[in-house]
Design an enzyme around this catalytic site. Structure first.
Site, PDB file in Angstrom:
ATOM      1  N   LYS A  14       0.831  -1.216   0.000  1.00 54.28           N
ATOM      2  CA  LYS A  14       0.000   0.000   0.000  1.00 54.28           C
ATOM      3  C   LYS A  14       0.863   1.262   0.000  1.00 54.28           C
ATOM      4  O   LYS A  14       0.639   2.179  -0.784  1.00 54.28           O
ATOM      5  CB  LYS A  14      -0.946   0.005   1.220  1.00 54.28           C
ATOM      6  CG  LYS A  14      -1.833  -1.228   1.324  1.00 54.28           C
ATOM      7  CD  LYS A  14      -2.743  -1.188   2.536  1.00 54.28           C
ATOM      8  CE  LYS A  14      -2.033  -1.136   3.856  1.00 54.28           C
ATOM      9  NZ  LYS A  14      -1.211  -2.353   4.163  1.00 54.28           N
ATOM     10  N   ARG A  87      -9.085   0.898   9.614  1.00 56.17           N
ATOM     11  CA  ARG A  87      -8.659  -0.472   9.910  1.00 56.17           C
ATOM     12  C   ARG A  87      -9.686  -1.233  10.742  1.00 56.17           C
ATOM     13  O   ARG A  87      -9.456  -2.392  11.074  1.00 56.17           O
ATOM     14  CB  ARG A  87      -7.354  -0.411  10.697  1.00 56.17           C
ATOM     15  CG  ARG A  87      -6.102  -0.774   9.872  1.00 56.17           C
ATOM     16  CD  ARG A  87      -4.956  -0.573  10.801  1.00 56.17           C
ATOM     17  NE  ARG A  87      -3.749  -1.265  10.588  1.00 56.17           N
ATOM     18  CZ  ARG A  87      -2.660  -0.732   9.996  1.00 56.17           C
ATOM     19  NH1 ARG A  87      -2.718   0.424   9.415  1.00 56.17           N
ATOM     20  NH2 ARG A  87      -1.542  -1.407   9.989  1.00 56.17           N
ATOM     21  N   ARG A 126      11.855  -5.648   4.564  1.00 58.25           N
ATOM     22  CA  ARG A 126      11.549  -4.229   4.306  1.00 58.25           C
ATOM     23  C   ARG A 126      12.544  -3.299   5.019  1.00 58.25           C
ATOM     24  O   ARG A 126      12.853  -3.496   6.194  1.00 58.25           O
ATOM     25  CB  ARG A 126      10.127  -3.924   4.794  1.00 58.25           C
ATOM     26  CG  ARG A 126       9.796  -2.434   4.756  1.00 58.25           C
ATOM     27  CD  ARG A 126       8.323  -2.159   4.792  1.00 58.25           C
ATOM     28  NE  ARG A 126       7.694  -2.485   6.069  1.00 58.25           N
ATOM     29  CZ  ARG A 126       6.386  -2.356   6.293  1.00 58.25           C
ATOM     30  NH1 ARG A 126       5.583  -1.923   5.338  1.00 58.25           N
ATOM     31  NH2 ARG A 126       5.885  -2.679   7.465  1.00 58.25           N
ATOM     32  N   ARG A 159      11.866  -1.671  10.658  1.00 57.32           N
ATOM     33  CA  ARG A 159      10.897  -1.403  11.720  1.00 57.32           C
ATOM     34  C   ARG A 159      10.911  -2.524  12.750  1.00 57.32           C
ATOM     35  O   ARG A 159      10.925  -3.698  12.384  1.00 57.32           O
ATOM     36  CB  ARG A 159       9.491  -1.257  11.117  1.00 57.32           C
ATOM     37  CG  ARG A 159       9.281   0.091  10.464  1.00 57.32           C
ATOM     38  CD  ARG A 159       8.029   0.158   9.659  1.00 57.32           C
ATOM     39  NE  ARG A 159       6.863  -0.429  10.297  1.00 57.32           N
ATOM     40  CZ  ARG A 159       5.653  -0.445   9.753  1.00 57.32           C
ATOM     41  NH1 ARG A 159       5.469   0.107   8.559  1.00 57.32           N
ATOM     42  NH2 ARG A 159       4.646  -0.991  10.362  1.00 57.32           N
ATOM     43  N   ARG A 170       0.472  -9.193  13.608  1.00 62.55           N
ATOM     44  CA  ARG A 170      -0.192  -8.128  12.847  1.00 62.55           C
ATOM     45  C   ARG A 170      -1.079  -8.712  11.759  1.00 62.55           C
ATOM     46  O   ARG A 170      -2.142  -8.171  11.468  1.00 62.55           O
ATOM     47  CB  ARG A 170       0.853  -7.171  12.262  1.00 62.55           C
ATOM     48  CG  ARG A 170       1.465  -6.268  13.334  1.00 62.55           C
ATOM     49  CD  ARG A 170       2.780  -5.669  12.917  1.00 62.55           C
ATOM     50  NE  ARG A 170       2.662  -4.820  11.759  1.00 62.55           N
ATOM     51  CZ  ARG A 170       3.608  -4.676  10.827  1.00 62.55           C
ATOM     52  NH1 ARG A 170       4.732  -5.347  10.918  1.00 62.55           N
ATOM     53  NH2 ARG A 170       3.411  -3.869   9.830  1.00 62.55           N
TER      54      ARG A 170
HETATM   55  P1  ADP Z   1       2.320  -1.858   3.223  1.00 62.56           P
HETATM   56  O1  ADP Z   1       2.374  -0.353   3.148  1.00 62.56           O
HETATM   57  O2  ADP Z   1       1.081  -2.429   2.603  1.00 62.56           O
HETATM   58  O3  ADP Z   1       2.564  -2.391   4.610  1.00 62.56           O
HETATM   59  P2  ADP Z   1       4.836  -1.689   1.757  1.00 62.56           P
HETATM   60  O4  ADP Z   1       4.481  -0.815   0.608  1.00 62.56           O
HETATM   61  O5  ADP Z   1       5.639  -1.086   2.857  1.00 62.56           O
HETATM   62  O6  ADP Z   1       3.515  -2.424   2.340  1.00 62.56           O
HETATM   63  O7  ADP Z   1       5.613  -2.953   1.155  1.00 62.56           O
HETATM   64  C1  ADP Z   1       6.127  -3.989   2.007  1.00 62.56           C
HETATM   65  C2  ADP Z   1       7.459  -4.510   1.429  1.00 62.56           C
HETATM   66  O8  ADP Z   1       7.200  -5.194   0.201  1.00 62.56           O
HETATM   67  C3  ADP Z   1       8.470  -3.423   1.084  1.00 62.56           C
HETATM   68  O9  ADP Z   1       9.768  -3.914   1.371  1.00 62.56           O
HETATM   69  C4  ADP Z   1       8.273  -3.193  -0.418  1.00 62.56           C
HETATM   70  O10 ADP Z   1       9.487  -2.772  -1.041  1.00 62.56           O
HETATM   71  C5  ADP Z   1       7.870  -4.576  -0.893  1.00 62.56           C
HETATM   72  N1  ADP Z   1       6.893  -4.572  -2.002  1.00 62.56           N
HETATM   73  C6  ADP Z   1       5.876  -3.698  -2.204  1.00 62.56           C
HETATM   74  N2  ADP Z   1       5.160  -4.028  -3.308  1.00 62.56           N
HETATM   75  C7  ADP Z   1       5.741  -5.166  -3.787  1.00 62.56           C
HETATM   76  C8  ADP Z   1       5.461  -6.020  -4.921  1.00 62.56           C
HETATM   77  N3  ADP Z   1       4.425  -5.762  -5.729  1.00 62.56           N
HETATM   78  N4  ADP Z   1       6.254  -7.094  -5.110  1.00 62.56           N
HETATM   79  C9  ADP Z   1       7.294  -7.359  -4.270  1.00 62.56           C
HETATM   80  N5  ADP Z   1       7.616  -6.593  -3.201  1.00 62.56           N
HETATM   81  C10 ADP Z   1       6.855  -5.522  -2.959  1.00 62.56           C
HETATM   82  P1  AMP Z   2       1.401   0.438   9.480  1.00 61.28           P
HETATM   83  O1  AMP Z   2       2.531   1.389   9.274  1.00 61.28           O
HETATM   84  O2  AMP Z   2       0.187   0.791   8.660  1.00 61.28           O
HETATM   85  O3  AMP Z   2       1.823  -1.010   9.288  1.00 61.28           O
HETATM   86  O4  AMP Z   2       0.949   0.586  10.999  1.00 61.28           O
HETATM   87  C1  AMP Z   2       1.861   0.315  12.052  1.00 61.28           C
HETATM   88  C2  AMP Z   2       1.104   0.227  13.373  1.00 61.28           C
HETATM   89  O5  AMP Z   2       0.500   1.490  13.681  1.00 61.28           O
HETATM   90  C3  AMP Z   2      -0.044  -0.790  13.408  1.00 61.28           C
HETATM   91  O6  AMP Z   2       0.393  -2.114  13.693  1.00 61.28           O
HETATM   92  C4  AMP Z   2      -0.922  -0.195  14.532  1.00 61.28           C
HETATM   93  O7  AMP Z   2      -0.372  -0.471  15.815  1.00 61.28           O
HETATM   94  C5  AMP Z   2      -0.785   1.305  14.296  1.00 61.28           C
HETATM   95  N1  AMP Z   2      -1.828   1.822  13.367  1.00 61.28           N
HETATM   96  C6  AMP Z   2      -1.632   2.387  12.136  1.00 61.28           C
HETATM   97  N2  AMP Z   2      -2.797   2.743  11.579  1.00 61.28           N
HETATM   98  C7  AMP Z   2      -3.767   2.394  12.452  1.00 61.28           C
HETATM   99  C8  AMP Z   2      -5.190   2.474  12.450  1.00 61.28           C
HETATM  100  N3  AMP Z   2      -5.871   2.988  11.394  1.00 61.28           N
HETATM  101  N4  AMP Z   2      -5.863   1.999  13.523  1.00 61.28           N
HETATM  102  C9  AMP Z   2      -5.214   1.484  14.579  1.00 61.28           C
HETATM  103  N5  AMP Z   2      -3.890   1.352  14.649  1.00 61.28           N
HETATM  104  C10 AMP Z   2      -3.146   1.809  13.604  1.00 61.28           C
END
Ligand code: ADP
Ligand code: AMP
Length: 217
Positions: A14, A87, A126, A159, A170
């Site tokens: 995302k 969420r 990541r 992270r 998660r």
């Molecule tokens: P989210 O925001 O949904 O948690 P991220 O955008 O941070 O996910 O992506 C999670 C990990 O996967 C990152 O290391 C990113 O570089 C990688 N990634 C994102 N999209 C793809 C894809 N289509 N194929 C492979 N790896 C991806």
């Molecule tokens: P994310 O960066 O989206 O993976 O979020 C990291 C962490 O932040 C999550 O595991 C939750 O603890 C908190 N968080 C982010 N967005 C929300 C939301 N909309 N509602 C509740 N917790 C959130």
């Protein structure tokens, strides 16, 4: 302008897609996870309150998140890509009420469809630039120099909640508390499924195709 929700589990891509598409649509990415991490970094009361929930892989309470989101959206007139919000069903209801009050449309809800083993692989590889939110992956999209951002030459971080044990938690929290939003948005006719198992560029194309006919002018 567009008003889009990116719905999908942690690691679905995302944030990656939101960063790519922000410029194309002139819309602002609003990542509640990034906002919370900035609060933690700055040591605010909100950051301190959120800390324990985030480190455990739990969701931060709805009332805290909704208030924070309302402040962040402002008047919303630039358009928005919501990444990680809503969420829970109460958060989705609060979003509906807020958008109605501001007379802003929700253009689409894109569901990032993925499989769990791929999510675990992505999250544990990541790396992020905490200053800009730019995301890398040590397998599929590494920076030129390990641990260093190509853009600003600063350090990348892993992270703490991307450790394997927290990742599993998660993903379970997503299934229990966030997946019910799939039905919520199906009922409103806004849900568009995206195959998020594809490479980044293919996912981007699917999103552009999905938004093509629904972009509000
Ligand atoms: P989210 O925001 O949904 O948690 P991220 O955008 O941070 O996910 O992506 C999670 C990990 O996967 C990152 O290391 C990113 O570089 C990688 N990634 C994102 N999209 C793809 C894809 N289509 N194929 C492979 N790896 C991806
Ligand atoms: P994310 O960066 O989206 O993976 O979020 C990291 C962490 O932040 C999550 O595991 C939750 O603890 C908190 N968080 C982010 N967005 C929300 C939301 N909309 N509602 C509740 N917790 C959130």
């Amino acid at each position: 302008m567009i008003g889009v929700v990116f719905l999908g589990p942690p690691g679905a891509g995302k944030g990656t897609q939101a960063q790519i598409l922000e410029q194309k649509y002139g819309a602002r990415q609003i990542s509640t996870g990034d906002i919370l991490r900035r609060h933690r970094q700055a040591g605010t009361a909100l950051g301190k309150e959120a800390q324990a929930y985030m480190d455990r892989g739990d969701l931060v309470p709805d009332d805290v998140i909704i208030k924070m989101f309302e402040a962040e959206l402002g008047d919303g007139t630039k358009g928005f890509i919501l990444d990680g919000f809503p969420r829970t069903v109460p958060q989705a209801q609060a979003l509906d009420a807020l958008l109605a009050r501001l007379h802003l449309p929700l253009t689409a809800v894109l569901l990032f469809k993925t499989e769990r083993p791929e999510l675990i692989k992505r999250l544990t590889a990541r790396w992020t630039n905490p200053r800009t939110g730019r995301v890398y992956n040590e397998i599929s999209d590494p920076p030129k120099v390990r641990g260093i951002c190509d853009d600003d030459g600063g350090e990348l971080v892993q992270r703490p909640d991307d450790r394997p044990e927290t990742v599993t938690k998660r993903l379970d929290v997503y299934e229990a508390q966030t997946a019910p939003l799939i039905d919520y948005y199906k009922r409103s006719g806004l849900l568009v499924p995206i195959d998020a198992m594809q490479p980044v560029e293919d996912v981007r194309k699917q999103i552009v195709a999905a938004l093509g006919s629904s972009v509000a002018s």
